[in-house]
Each structure stands twice: as structure tokens, then as C-alpha cells.
Write a protein that holds these residues in place. Structure first.
Motif, short mmCIF file in Angstrom:
data_model
loop_
_atom_site.label_atom_id
_atom_site.label_comp_id
_atom_site.label_asym_id
_atom_site.label_seq_id
_atom_site.Cartn_x
_atom_site.Cartn_y
_atom_site.Cartn_z
N VAL A 202 0.81 -0.98 0.07
CA VAL A 202 -0.15 0.55 0.17
C VAL A 202 0.75 0.85 0.04
N GLU A 203 1.73 1.20 0.81
CA GLU A 203 2.89 2.57 0.37
C GLU A 203 3.32 2.34 -0.79
N SER A 204 3.38 1.63 -1.04
CA SER A 204 4.96 2.01 -2.11
C SER A 204 3.83 2.26 -3.54
N TYR A 205 2.54 1.90 -3.41
CA TYR A 205 1.51 2.76 -4.08
C TYR A 205 1.20 3.65 -4.47
N LEU A 206 1.07 4.40 -2.66
CA LEU A 206 1.07 6.07 -2.62
C LEU A 206 2.54 6.40 -2.62
N SER A 207 3.10 5.90 -2.93
CA SER A 207 4.02 6.53 -2.68
C SER A 207 3.84 7.42 -4.05
N PRO A 208 5.05 8.35 -4.20
CA PRO A 208 4.61 9.73 -5.50
C PRO A 208 6.19 9.36 -6.23
N ALA A 209 7.09 8.56 -5.99
CA ALA A 209 7.82 8.60 -7.20
C ALA A 209 6.70 7.75 -8.23
N TYR A 210 8.34 8.02 -9.54
CA TYR A 210 7.65 7.18 -10.51
C TYR A 210 7.73 6.10 -10.71
N HIS A 211 7.27 4.96 -10.88
CA HIS A 211 8.19 3.54 -11.00
C HIS A 211 6.38 3.23 -11.56
N PRO A 212 5.95 2.94 -12.27
CA PRO A 212 4.66 1.91 -13.32
C PRO A 212 5.01 0.92 -12.38
N LEU A 213 6.34 0.12 -13.39
CA LEU A 213 6.38 -1.63 -12.97
C LEU A 213 5.73 -1.59 -11.72
N CYS A 214 6.64 -1.13 -10.10
CA CYS A 214 6.78 -1.14 -8.53
C CYS A 214 4.76 -0.33 -8.75
N HIS A 357 9.83 8.95 4.66
CA HIS A 357 8.52 10.26 5.21
C HIS A 357 8.97 10.80 4.09
N GLN A 358 10.20 11.08 3.65
CA GLN A 358 10.49 11.97 2.16
C GLN A 358 8.99 11.43 1.16
N THR A 359 9.12 10.49 1.41
CA THR A 359 7.90 10.15 -0.33
C THR A 359 6.58 9.97 0.09
N ASN A 360 6.18 10.13 1.58
CA ASN A 360 4.66 9.76 1.57
C ASN A 360 4.19 10.53 0.82
N PRO A 361 2.66 11.02 0.54
CA PRO A 361 1.96 11.39 -0.19
C PRO A 361 1.61 12.53 0.14
N ARG A 362 1.61 13.23 1.61
CA ARG A 362 1.74 13.86 2.35
C ARG A 362 2.64 15.22 2.72
N PRO A 363 3.98 15.62 2.54
CA PRO A 363 4.31 16.03 3.54
C PRO A 363 4.03 16.59 5.19
N CYS A 364 5.29 15.62 6.03
CA CYS A 364 4.57 15.67 6.86
C CYS A 364 5.85 16.32 8.16
N THR A 365 5.31 17.26 8.92
CA THR A 365 5.82 17.84 9.90
C THR A 365 6.04 17.08 11.45
N ALA A 366 7.00 17.39 12.12
CA ALA A 366 6.76 17.29 13.57
C ALA A 366 5.58 16.51 14.28
N ALA A 367 4.74 17.77 13.98
CA ALA A 367 3.05 18.30 14.58
C ALA A 367 2.18 16.91 14.12
N ASP A 368 2.81 16.60 12.53
CA ASP A 368 1.78 15.78 12.15
C ASP A 368 2.34 14.74 12.88
N PHE A 369 3.26 14.04 13.05
CA PHE A 369 3.84 12.68 13.31
C PHE A 369 3.27 12.99 15.30
N GLU A 370 3.44 13.97 15.85
CA GLU A 370 2.88 14.14 16.73
C GLU A 370 1.38 13.86 16.90
N ARG A 371 0.48 14.08 16.37
CA ARG A 371 -1.15 13.84 15.91
C ARG A 371 -0.77 11.92 15.75
N PHE A 372 -0.06 11.72 14.83
CA PHE A 372 0.07 10.31 14.13
C PHE A 372 0.09 9.74 15.98
#
Length: 377
Positions: A202-214, A357-372
Motif C-alpha cells: 500500500v505505501e509503495s503504491y501511494l508513494s509519489p515516486a515514478y515507477h509504474p512497474l512497482c 516519510h520523504q516519499t509520503n504523499p503528504r509532507p509530514c512535520t513534527a506536529a503531524d507525527f505527534e498527532r499520529f
């Protein structure tokens, strides 16, 4: 148009009884003195003795010093065992920890220094310059997919921070993926490792990196896991379901060469601070993080829902994940696993520093991780 480079070189022998082909493979490769790298618990079970019975004619030694989350000291001890046996090859036999250790035992068997000097972000990282020993991998869990990966995750002994050695040279020469080796997994381990495999896809599919094979592999891996994870947990002897989960595990690990996301950043932090099983950590974080990711890529959630056979489009995917977790016995939150609120600042610090998290579909901040982490408590 941007240029991209893709590689899918791993040879895989898949199916019931595949383990019985290892001896012939090693002999054909000119290997006679393999060292089996496995974990302490597995070494005491009949499954290892049964596997060794198929290695007639080879001079076999066993290193069973892997336990818990793999550490640098375990790797160095394994390399010493390799040299003492005068081994010419490696057999990784076990779950992700044993396979990760086996990969870098091969590195340290023929290189100088300490394994942590070979991690990708070391300020004076040492290159892997010598040919590595012939390495074959036999997974006994269906989760990490380490058997088809080109990286090894090992922890620092003192800080428990996970470090990564990455090189295509770490790839196994051959993988013997035998679902019969996973039949003895208890339901809780089957559930946690199965969620690890699903998270990778799931996470690899959601990553914004370009790799149609993956992307294609990740979607199919998700579909396979979705249809079989409940059965593998509820009916441990169902070989077809076990085979599906083993395949989904490999597909997830192949797909995540595209990269992962914030779920894994959280899970790595939980492993380092709380010594939480990696698959369980992913399971405890995935619905919280993906609910937050939804608005960034709703069309991708539509695809995930489609391959899982869900009505209602992408909005149905996260509720389905929560129900899946409940069905396979993963309930409650982090607090029930011993995670304390006072550990949250350190968890946030490590998650923010994690490359995933650098390839998460939404950029994450420290505040985001704290909420998670707060939400997952």
C-alpha cells in the motif's frame, strides 16, 4: 522526459517443496561449505533440522545468533562464524531479521571495518568493493520480503536506531520461497507479518515516486493479501493462503524499491524506542496515517479499494483496514503494547529523521507525527 532506471533481477523458486532444491543449486554454483544464518528461536524448532536433512553432501554450519530486532553486533558475530567455518556461501533461513543479518554477514566476511561503516548515510561510508559470498534466501515468515530486497536494516547496539546498508550486491543469487516453511507460524505472528506485507504494498503504491512497474506489482500484491490474510490467520494449515501471503510479501518488497511513507517512519521509530515488532508497529499506525493521507491522493485510494473488492470507492479503504485488523486479532493501540506518553517526543524525533516519510504523499512535520502517535495511543 526524465530518464529512469529499473531492475528486477532476483531469481525466485516458488512453491511447496522449493526448499529441497537448495543443495543442488549450491553444488551447481560450486559451493560446498554453506553457513546457515538463522534466529535463535527457529534454530531450536524441527523446521530447521528438516531443512538441513535436504543438504546432504554439503558441510553445513549454523549461526543462530540472531534475536529480536537485528543488531550490528549480531552481524559481526555472524561474520566471525563465517570465517571460522571457512564457509564459501550463505543460506539465510528465517524471517526478516535473519535474512537482513545474513546479507551483511556476507559483506563483513570479505570486507574490513565495522558493519555500521557501510550504512548509506555514514559520513565516510565504505564502499562494497569485493565480490560477496554466494547467498540464497529462504523466508519462513510472510512479511518483510527481505529475501528479494537489496538492503539490510540493522540497529545500533547502544541507541537501537535502525541503520540501512543498501546495495544491489546484497540481492540473493536465488530465493527459495516455500510456503510449507510458514505453516508453523502462530496466528499472532501471521497477522503481524501479514500486515507488514500489506503495508509495503500500500505505501509503495501511494508513494509519489515514478515507477509504474512497482505500481502494478503493489496493486496486485495488495489484492492477493486482501483475499488471503484472514484465511492464513484463521486456518494456519491452508497452504494456498500461506502461498498467497508469501507472494504478497515478496511483491511488497519488490514494490518498495519505489519507496515507502510515513507509516514506516512511525514503525521504525517504535522499533527503536519501544522494541516493537515491525509488522505490528505498521499495523498499529497504518489506518491513522492513511486516513490523513487520503486527501492528497484520493484517486489512488479508489484503486486500492477496487483491488480489495470494496464498494464505496477510496473512502471505504481505511475503514476496511480497521475491520481487517480486528478480524485478525490486532486490536487496541500503542498503550496496550507498552508505549508510554512520555516516549512520544523521542518517537516524533526519530520518525521525522526517518527517510521513509520523504516519499509520503503528504509532507509530514513534527506536529503531524505527534498527532499520529497521539491518535494511535
Amino acid at each position: 522526459m526524465t530518464l529512469h532506471r529499473f531492475a528486477f533481477p532476483t531469481a525466485i523458486h516458488f512453491g511447496a517443496g522449493a526448499r529441497k532444491g537448495v543443495a543442488d543449486h549450491l553444488r551447481q554454483a560450486g559451493c560446498r561449505r554453506p553457513l546457515i544464518v538463522t534466529d535463535r528461536a527457529l534454530a531450536a524448532l524441527p523446521v530447521l533440522a528438516e531443512f538441513r536433512s535436504h543438504l546432504d553432501g554439503l558441510e553445513v554450519a549454523v549461526f543462530d545468533g540472531v534475536f529480536g530486532n537485528p543488531t550490528a553486533s549480531q552481524v559481526m558475530a555472524g561474520a566471525q562464524a563465517f570465517k571460522q567455518h571457512r564457509a564459501d556461501s550463505l543460506i539465510g533461513f528465517g524471517g526478516g531479521a535473519a535474512l537482513d543479518v545474513a546479507k551483511v554477514v556476507g559483506v563483513m566476511a570479505v570486507h574490513e571495518g565495522h558493519v555500521l561503516e557501510y550504512v548509506w548515510d555514514h559520513p565516510q561510508v565504505r564502499p562494497i568493493v569485493h565480490p560477496l559470498p554466494h547467498f540464497v534466501a529462504l523466508p519462513t515468515t510472510a512479511g518483510t520480503g527481505s529475501e528479494v530486497g537489496r538492503s539490510s536494516v540493522v540497529s545500533e547496539d547502544d541507541t537501537h536506531v535502525k541503520r540501512i546498508v543498501f546495495s544491489p550486491q546484497l540481492l540473493a543469487r536465488a530465493v527459495f520461497a516455500d510456503p510449507e516453511l510458514t505453516l508453523g507460524l502462530p496466528p499472532a505472528v501471521t497477522a503481524a507479518t501479514g500486515m507488514d506485507a500489506l503495508t509495503h504494498n500500500v505505501e509503495s503504491y501511494l508513494s509519489p515516486a515514478y515507477h509504474p512497474l512497482c505500481d502494478g506489482i503493489a496493486l496486485e500484491g495488495t489484492r492477493i493479501a486482501a483475499r488471503s490474510l484472514r484465511t492464513a490467520v484463521a486456518e494456519p494449515g491452508d497452504l494456498a493462503a500461506r502461498g498467497d501471503m508469501l507472494m504478497a510479501s515478496m511483491m511488497g518488497a519488490i514494490a518498495f524499491q519505489k519507496d515507502l511513507g510515513a507509516v514506516h517512519a512511525c514503525a521504525h521509530a517504535l522499533g527503536a524506542v519501544c522494541d516493537l515488532h515491525h509488522g505490528l508497529a505498521n499495523a498499529l499506525m497504518i489506518d491513522t496515517v492513511l486516513a490523513w493521507n487520503f486527501e492528497a491522493v484520493p484517486h489512488k485510494f479508489d484503486e486500492l479499494a477496487h483491488v480489495c473488492g470494496l464498494a464505496g470507492g477510496g473512502q471505504a479503504f481505511v475503514p476496511w483496514l480497521r475491520q481487517l485488523k480486528a478480524d485478525i486479532g490486532i486490536s487496541g493501540g500503542l498503550a496496550q503494547r507498552g508505549v508510554r506518553r512520555e516516549q512520544l517526543p523521542r518517537l516524533v524525533e526519530l520518525a521525522l529523521a526517518d527517510i521513509c516519510h520523504q516519499t509520503n504523499p503528504r509532507p509530514c512535520t513534527a506536529a503531524d507525527f505527534e498527532r499520529f502517535f497521539e491518535a494511535a495511543l
